[in-house]
Design a protein around this motif. Structure first.
Motif, PDB file in Angstrom:
ATOM      1  N   GLU A   1     170.090 -42.568  55.275  1.00 54.84           N
ATOM      2  CA  GLU A   1     170.534 -41.841  54.092  1.00 54.84           C
ATOM      3  C   GLU A   1     169.468 -40.839  53.663  1.00 54.84           C
ATOM      4  OE1 GLU A   1     171.518 -44.355  50.783  1.00 54.84           O
ATOM      5  OE2 GLU A   1     172.324 -42.667  49.641  1.00 54.84           O
ATOM      6  N   ARG A   2     169.875 -39.621  53.467  1.00 56.33           N
ATOM      7  CA  ARG A   2     168.926 -38.600  53.029  1.00 56.33           C
ATOM      8  C   ARG A   2     168.627 -38.785  51.536  1.00 56.33           C
ATOM      9  NH1 ARG A   2     171.270 -34.106  56.538  1.00 56.33           N
ATOM     10  NH2 ARG A   2     169.548 -33.624  57.913  1.00 56.33           N
TER      11      ARG A   2
ATOM     12  N   PRO B   1     175.024 -36.396  53.806  1.00 56.80           N
ATOM     13  CA  PRO B   1     174.214 -37.433  53.142  1.00 56.80           C
ATOM     14  C   PRO B   1     173.615 -38.449  54.111  1.00 56.80           C
ATOM     15  CG  PRO B   1     176.523 -37.475  52.370  1.00 56.80           C
ATOM     16  CD  PRO B   1     176.425 -36.383  53.396  1.00 56.80           C
ATOM     17  N   MET B   2     174.301 -38.669  55.242  1.00 53.73           N
ATOM     18  CA  MET B   2     173.800 -39.644  56.227  1.00 53.73           C
ATOM     19  C   MET B   2     173.608 -38.933  57.551  1.00 53.73           C
ATOM     20  SD  MET B   2     173.849 -42.859  54.954  1.00 53.73           S
ATOM     21  CE  MET B   2     174.126 -43.989  56.315  1.00 53.73           C
ATOM     22  N   LEU B   3     172.431 -39.097  58.146  1.00 53.66           N
ATOM     23  CA  LEU B   3     172.228 -38.536  59.476  1.00 53.66           C
ATOM     24  C   LEU B   3     171.577 -39.592  60.361  1.00 53.66           C
ATOM     25  CD1 LEU B   3     172.654 -35.826  61.066  1.00 53.66           C
ATOM     26  CD2 LEU B   3     170.222 -35.431  60.728  1.00 53.66           C
TER      27      LEU B   3
ATOM     28  N   PRO C   1     166.066 -31.374  53.343  1.00 51.84           N
ATOM     29  CA  PRO C   1     165.786 -32.214  54.519  1.00 51.84           C
ATOM     30  C   PRO C   1     165.259 -31.434  55.726  1.00 51.84           C
ATOM     31  CG  PRO C   1     168.147 -31.811  54.361  1.00 51.84           C
ATOM     32  CD  PRO C   1     167.512 -31.140  53.178  1.00 51.84           C
ATOM     33  N   TYR C   2     164.983 -30.152  55.560  1.00 50.78           N
ATOM     34  CA  TYR C   2     164.404 -29.358  56.650  1.00 50.78           C
ATOM     35  C   TYR C   2     163.222 -28.569  56.087  1.00 50.78           C
ATOM     36  CZ  TYR C   2     169.262 -30.089  57.998  1.00 50.78           C
ATOM     37  OH  TYR C   2     170.488 -30.648  58.228  1.00 50.78           O
TER      38      TYR C   2
ATOM     39  N   ASN D   1     173.420 -31.662  48.783  1.00 53.99           N
ATOM     40  CA  ASN D   1     173.968 -32.863  49.409  1.00 53.99           C
ATOM     41  C   ASN D   1     175.510 -32.824  49.405  1.00 53.99           C
ATOM     42  OD1 ASN D   1     174.728 -35.604  50.000  1.00 53.99           O
ATOM     43  ND2 ASN D   1     172.665 -36.233  49.414  1.00 53.99           N
ATOM     44  N   GLN D   2     176.092 -33.025  50.566  1.00 54.19           N
ATOM     45  CA  GLN D   2     177.557 -32.961  50.692  1.00 54.19           C
ATOM     46  C   GLN D   2     178.277 -34.102  49.970  1.00 54.19           C
ATOM     47  OE1 GLN D   2     178.282 -32.634  54.927  1.00 54.19           O
ATOM     48  NE2 GLN D   2     177.341 -30.596  55.023  1.00 54.19           N
TER      49      GLN D   2
END
Ligand code: ZN
Length: 241
Positions: A133-134, A127-129, A174-175, A203-204
């Motif tokens: 926050e995605r 969820p966070m990279l 997200p990719y 989402n994890q």
């Protein structure tokens, strides 16, 4: 006839004993999203009953990255990059090629039998990279140039949102679907009519929180994917495919 192939490249965080010394002192990283896709194998197992065939891997992506092509700079992680070339080759022979080749062979078998194959690769994302926050619950990754991939993804998103309008489902997030994943490799081998590849990214936060919501999300994904498969299977059979 439409067939469904399910794969899970990042299902586990196992390191074979021969490679354990490379990870000594770094065991913690294996338990994070860098080591594997948290929740992905559980989701794969939930979806598996609706698939015609499935493959999953339980070795860590930090051993060798099954979702990257042989030429990719990040095929090996910082931990395995240090291996001498002959050791790298041995690692590929044992822990990369068998997985990739059996999936490719299965696609080839389906296609030569005159079937269209829908390949859903099951992944989850952190969820966070890098402190950001995605903004998605579910991502559907495909190649916009392949019309069946786009159409199936649109149908799947519509079915998900019909059942749960609050679920934030995004395309190529997200990719990008055209990044160097396994489906991108397979697209080069099989035509757009033969092979339809979608990477499912969840989402994890759902598996991390667990509980009823995670079970609900998994059941919803299974139900809606089955709807998409059954509808398109019926459409194709009308056309004698
Ligand atoms: Zn993944």
């Amino acid at each position: 006839m439409l067939r469904l192939l399910l794969t899970c490249e990042h299902g586990g965080n196992l390191i074979p004993p021969a490679y354990a010394p490379l990870f000594q002192g770094h065991e913690e990283v294996l338990k994070t999203h860098q080591g594997y896709d948290i929740g992905a194998l559980e989701l794969y197992n939930t979806l598996k009953p609706i698939a015609d065939v499935g493959f999953y891997a339980e070795t860590s992506r930090l051993l060798v990255e099954l979702n990257r092509s042989l030429h990719h700079a990040k095929l090996f992680s910082a931990y395995t990059q240090v291996l001498p070339p002959t050791e790298k080759e041995r690692l590929l022979e044992k822990h990369y090629k068998p997985y990739r080749e059996q999936v490719e062979q299965m696609v080839s078998d389906f296609v030569s039998a005159g079937r269209r194959l829908l390949h859903v690769a099951v992944h989850t994302f952190t969820p966070m990279l890098d402190g950001e926050e995605r903004q998605a619950d579910i991502g559907l990754l495909y190649d916009p140039k392949r019309k069946h991939e786009q159409a199936y993804s649109k149908e799947w998103k519509a079915a998900l949102n019909k059942a749960d309008k609050d679920l934030l489902v995004r395309f190529n997030y997200p990719y990008l679907g055209i990044a160097d994943g396994f489906p991108t490799y397979l697209r080069r081998k099989f035509s757009a009519d033969e092979y339809v590849g979608i990477e499912l990214e969840v989402n994890q936060k759902f598996p991390q929180q667990g509980g009823a919501r995670w079970q609900e999300i998994q059941a919803l994904l299974a139900r809606t994917l089955q709807e998409v498969v059954l509808r398109n299977r019926a459409l194709l059979s009308e056309h004698g495919i």
